[in-house]
Design an enzyme around this catalytic site. Structure first.
Site, PDB file in Angstrom:
ATOM      1  N   HIS A 192      16.038 -36.183 -12.371  1.00 19.91           N
ATOM      2  CA  HIS A 192      15.445 -36.717 -11.133  1.00 19.91           C
ATOM      3  C   HIS A 192      13.969 -36.373 -11.019  1.00 19.91           C
ATOM      4  CE1 HIS A 192      19.361 -38.012  -9.732  1.00 19.91           C
ATOM      5  NE2 HIS A 192      19.829 -36.830 -10.117  1.00 19.91           N
TER       6      HIS A 192
ATOM      7  N   GLU B  86       6.185 -14.157 -12.819  1.00 21.61           N
ATOM      8  CA  GLU B  86       5.533 -13.027 -12.136  1.00 21.61           C
ATOM      9  C   GLU B  86       4.937 -12.012 -13.100  1.00 21.61           C
ATOM     10  OE1 GLU B  86       7.809 -10.368  -9.547  1.00 21.61           O
ATOM     11  OE2 GLU B  86       9.609 -10.734 -10.708  1.00 21.61           O
TER      12      GLU B  86
ATOM     13  N   TRP C 209      -3.038  -2.488  -1.588  1.00 16.47           N
ATOM     14  CA  TRP C 209      -2.770  -3.902  -1.883  1.00 16.47           C
ATOM     15  C   TRP C 209      -3.510  -4.662  -0.795  1.00 16.47           C
ATOM     16  CZ3 TRP C 209      -0.609  -8.195   0.486  1.00 16.47           C
ATOM     17  CH2 TRP C 209      -0.252  -9.247  -0.359  1.00 16.47           C
TER      18      TRP C 209
ATOM     19  N   ASN D  66      -1.101   1.781   6.061  1.00 20.73           N
ATOM     20  CA  ASN D  66      -0.348   0.740   5.368  1.00 20.73           C
ATOM     21  C   ASN D  66       0.194  -0.204   6.431  1.00 20.73           C
ATOM     22  OD1 ASN D  66       1.454  -0.801   3.858  1.00 20.73           O
ATOM     23  ND2 ASN D  66       3.029   0.772   3.851  1.00 20.73           N
ATOM     24  N   GLY D  67      -0.235  -1.452   6.399  1.00 22.18           N
ATOM     25  CA  GLY D  67       0.229  -2.405   7.402  1.00 22.18           C
ATOM     26  C   GLY D  67      -0.898  -3.330   7.810  1.00 22.18           C
TER      27      GLY D  67
ATOM     28  N   LYS E 199      11.082 -14.418 -12.998  1.00 19.08           N
ATOM     29  CA  LYS E 199      10.743 -13.233 -13.793  1.00 19.08           C
ATOM     30  C   LYS E 199       9.613 -13.546 -14.761  1.00 19.08           C
ATOM     31  CE  LYS E 199      12.240 -10.843 -12.233  1.00 19.08           C
ATOM     32  NZ  LYS E 199      12.955 -10.285 -11.121  1.00 19.08           N
TER      33      LYS E 199
ATOM     34  N   GLU F  74      16.092 -17.279 -11.184  1.00 16.82           N
ATOM     35  CA  GLU F  74      15.668 -15.891 -11.371  1.00 16.82           C
ATOM     36  C   GLU F  74      14.920 -15.719 -12.705  1.00 16.82           C
ATOM     37  OE1 GLU F  74      15.253 -13.353  -9.698  1.00 16.82           O
ATOM     38  OE2 GLU F  74      15.273 -11.671 -11.083  1.00 16.82           O
TER      39      GLU F  74
ATOM     40  N   CYS G 170       0.851  -1.193   0.000  1.00 15.20           N
ATOM     41  CA  CYS G 170       0.000   0.000   0.000  1.00 15.20           C
ATOM     42  C   CYS G 170       0.885   1.241   0.000  1.00 15.20           C
ATOM     43  CB  CYS G 170      -0.946   0.105   1.190  1.00 15.20           C
ATOM     44  SG  CYS G 170      -2.031  -1.301   1.363  1.00 15.20           S
TER      45      CYS G 170
ATOM     46  N   LYS H 234       5.511  -3.985  -5.102  1.00 11.03           N
ATOM     47  CA  LYS H 234       6.970  -3.856  -5.145  1.00 11.03           C
ATOM     48  C   LYS H 234       7.602  -4.122  -3.796  1.00 11.03           C
ATOM     49  CE  LYS H 234      10.823  -2.745  -7.171  1.00 11.03           C
ATOM     50  NZ  LYS H 234      11.353  -3.800  -8.062  1.00 11.03           N
TER      51      LYS H 234
ATOM     52  N   ARG I  86       3.416   0.115  -5.166  1.00 13.63           N
ATOM     53  CA  ARG I  86       3.282  -0.497  -3.838  1.00 13.63           C
ATOM     54  C   ARG I  86       1.968  -1.258  -3.667  1.00 13.63           C
ATOM     55  NH1 ARG I  86       6.841   1.435  -0.213  1.00 13.63           N
ATOM     56  NH2 ARG I  86       5.532   0.618   1.422  1.00 13.63           N
TER      57      ARG I  86
HETATM   58  C1  AGP Z   1      11.216  -9.634  -7.789  1.00 14.48           C
HETATM   59  O1  AGP Z   1      11.012  -9.528  -9.151  1.00 14.48           O
HETATM   60  C2  AGP Z   1      10.065  -9.714  -6.955  1.00 14.48           C
HETATM   61  N1  AGP Z   1       9.063  -8.808  -7.289  1.00 14.48           N
HETATM   62  C3  AGP Z   1      10.236 -10.064  -5.487  1.00 14.48           C
HETATM   63  O2  AGP Z   1      10.566 -11.409  -5.477  1.00 14.48           O
HETATM   64  C4  AGP Z   1      11.250  -9.293  -4.602  1.00 14.48           C
HETATM   65  O3  AGP Z   1      12.543  -9.551  -5.025  1.00 14.48           O
HETATM   66  C5  AGP Z   1      11.046  -9.703  -3.147  1.00 14.48           C
HETATM   67  O4  AGP Z   1       9.762  -9.329  -2.736  1.00 14.48           O
HETATM   68  C6  AGP Z   1      12.071  -9.145  -2.218  1.00 14.48           C
HETATM   69  O5  AGP Z   1      12.057  -7.756  -2.190  1.00 14.48           O
HETATM   70  P1  AGP Z   1      13.234  -6.905  -1.599  1.00 14.48           P
HETATM   71  O6  AGP Z   1      14.456  -7.167  -2.396  1.00 14.48           O
HETATM   72  O7  AGP Z   1      12.763  -5.492  -1.723  1.00 14.48           O
HETATM   73  O8  AGP Z   1      13.427  -7.322  -0.168  1.00 14.48           O
END
Ligand code: AGP
Length: 614
Positions: A510, A494, A74, A100-101, A491, A487, A2, A609, A27
């Site tokens: 395996h 997501e 969010w 936010n929280g 990517k 990674e 948020c 984010k 956010r």
């Molecule tokens: C990455 O593409 C993601 N959106 C997510 O996995 C992110 O890396 C994760 O939430 C950790 O965030 P941070 O690096 O801000 O701690």
């Protein structure tokens, strides 16, 4: 998650709130709302994006006012809809709040307030908080500041809040515990934000609230900062921000993600600035110099992080064990914090985080600190909670990353981790000098080498077109390239919503090999050094089962060219540098697939984010 904005001063508030919310949409972006005060509070909320909220302001009279608060959500409690969106208003209509929280004990407070006659319209914990504040204000007959103070003493959980009382329209109150909140200081005006981006174009003077701090901004008396636990007034620490507004705009690119991918040569220059001067000068990372003894005596290094930052941590394990010969463990922060890990004196815990606000990482840091670990943080966002909670550390200086999918922040993290490992390895004498210089010479050229890799964009884009209908993807890599396989898969899933898995290439036989048929695209990172021939064998195994192979190879590779359906070349380089380069075409592949499928690349569904809830 948020995003929160707010303003009190002498400027029309509408544009400040709307534009501020757009900058914070990364956010959370399932619904949004604002309250503007003009003789009386006007609250408007909408499901969807901030652009949907804007559509509600057809009447220019609704936009008038010099004070307001806003929120982009969010969802945590209750689905994303108009009723659950913020701001939330107390039963009397006098107090408005953005939050936010998570208030963990909201249910018990709600029961008590319900017995007192309060009525709740939403499913949220935030509506409970605003009514608790109102109840305290009325029963204790105190001003808003005191009521917020007493309310926060009762709640358990995490919050950043900004609160307004229409009975005193010259004042705004806010507080933080666990979720970020910044105050921008203008000329007789104050801005509020979950980060500084909403007010960056107006002022560079900023106060980042610490946990357990609250503020009261009064247009007559100015700003008062209080420590909640001790109930004492504290002196604000005003930071001069160095960020500029261009950093948080798209700069001609269609998406932040693409802009951030193409910014990587420059971001790496910033990461290395002042640290990697030239190959014949020692690497200079001041926090490592200052705390060299801790690293020299370390029995173990534990990396903690989440998501993409966890992939950086995994690569760090390969770098640090190879170059430092110190045992390394890599932990998901969310697991680490809830088990009872053994932490001994002499252990170094290294949290890695782009945002510096990830709730699980932050909680894991606090736990490790209590157990006596030395905390060395690696963060991107300057002044973030994680940066402040650790004993020392280093910033990645990747610049603002707005796209939810982490790209440049990851590249800067892994480049910095390699630099740290080289620095420590050389000083500890665990790294052969010739090898050190060979790698440093290549690292110096990294920004230029990345520019070369980015030239493969048209090739990657044309490959992407063939896989828009794929339902699954496998990503394989060995050694230093294994974290890159993970990674690459993260990517893709997501942002394109295509299911993807990353595996160490040898693990394929395996289990995952059972999935391979002509409908399964397999991305293989097969750079020349390291386990090259073993990866070639893995490619043959995939080929034999009809899988479609997209291979990232070193320039000049002829062997894999004969086997793969598509090849993407990166410059031939040291095997420790190869993962940094190999990752870039995978970022581009995910971007183009998601973009061509019409997905919202910068704001993928269900994500945010900065994950400030556990
Ligand atoms: C990455 O593409 C993601 N959106 C997510 O996995 C992110 O890396 C994760 O939430 C950790 O965030 P941070 O690096 O801000 O701690």
């Amino acid at each position: 998650m948020c995003g929160i904005v707010g303003y009190i001063g002498n400027k029309p508030v509408y544009d400040i709130l709307i534009n501020g919310l757009k900058k914070l949409e990364y956010r959370g972006y399932d619904s949004s709302g604002i309250m503007i005060y003009n003789q009386k509070p006007l609250v408007k909320k909408a499901k969807g994006k901030v652009s949907d909220l804007e559509k509600l302001f057809v009447n220019s009279a609704d936009k008038q006012g010099y004070l307001g608060i806003g929120h982009t959500r969010w969802a945590t409690h209750g689905p994303p809809n108009q009723i659950n969106s913020h701001p939330h208003t107390s039963n009397s209509g006098e107090i408005t709040l953005v939050h936010n929280g998570i208030i963990e004990n909201y249910d018990s407070i709600k029961k008590i307030l319900t017995q007192k006659g309060y009525v709740f319209h939403s499913d949220t914990d935030s509506e409970v908080l605003v009514n608790l504040i109102e109840d305290i204000k009325k029963t204790k007959n105190v001003k808003l500041g005191k009521a917020v103070y007493f309310a926060l003493k009762q709640v358990i959980g995490a919050y950043a809040i900004v609160v307004f009382d229409s009975k005193n329209p010259k004042e705004i109150v806010g507080a933080r515990l666990g979720s970020p909140l910044a105050i921008g200081l203008g000329d007789s005006e104050y801005y509020f934000g979950s980060d500084a981006t909403p007010f960056l174009e107006f002022t560079k003077r900023c106060i980042y609230l610490n946990d357990n701090e609250m503020f009261i901004v009064n247009m007559k008396k100015g700003l008062t900062l209080r420590e909640i636990k001790r109930d004492s007034i504290i002196d604000p620490y005003i930071e001069e921000l160095k960020q500029n507004i261009e950093e948080v705009e798209k700069g001609g690119y269609d998406h932040f993600m693409l802009k951030e991918i193409f910014e990587q040569p420059h971001s790496i220059i910033d990461t290395f600035r002042g640290r990697l001067l030239s190959y014949n000068q020692p690497i200079s990372i001041s926090s490592l110099k200052k705390h060299f003894e801790e690293f020299k005596n370390a029995k173990r290094i534990i990396f903690i992080s989440c998501g993409t930052s966890w992939h950086s941590s995994l690569l760090a394990e390969y770098y640090f064990e190879e170059l430092l010969r110190i045992p390394v463990e890599v932990e998901y922060a969310s697991e680490f914090r809830y088990r009872n890990p053994v932490i001994n004196k002499g252990d170094i815990v290294i949290p890695i985080s782009q945002s510096g606000e990830t709730a699980d990482t932050l909680a894991a840091i606090k736990m490790a600190k209590e157990k006596g670990a030395f905390l060395y943080g690696i963060c991107n966002v300057v002044g973030s909670s994680i940066a402040r909670e650790t004993h020392t550390g280093v910033y990645t200086h990747a610049g603002s990353e707005i796209g939810v999918a982490s790209t440049k922040a990851f590249s800067c993290q892994i480049s910095l981790l390699l630099l740290m490992a080289l620095n420590l390895g050389q000083k500890l004498g665990t790294l052969d000098q010739k090898r050190y210089y060979r790698i440093i010479q290549e690292l110096e050229k990294l920004p230029e080498t990345i520019k070369t890799v980015l030239k493969s964009d048209p090739i990657v884009e044309s490959i992407s077109e063939k896989y828009l209908d794929a339902e699954n993807f496998l990503y394989l890599g060995r050694g230093y390239n294994f974290p890159i396989a993970l990674e690459g898969a993260l990517k893709l899933k997501e942002i394109s919503y295509i299911h993807a898995e990353g595996y160490p290439a040898a693990e394929m036989k395996h289990g995952p090999i059972a999935l391979i048929d002509e409908n399964m695209p397999v991305v293989v990172i097969a750079t020349r050094k390291g386990n090259y021939h073993k990866v070639v064998s893995n490619i043959m195994e995939i080929k034999a089962r009809g899988g479609q192979i997209i291979a990232v190879v070193s320039k000049g590779d002829v062997e894999i060219e004969k086997l793969a359906d598509h090849i993407i070349e990166i410059p031939d380089c040291n095997e420790l540098i190869a993962p940094i380069l190999a990752n870039i075409p995978l970022q581009l592949l995910s971007y183009h697939i998601a973009n061509k499928k019409g997905c919202n690349v910068d704001q993928p569904r269900n994500l945010a984010k900065s994950v400030t809830v556990e």
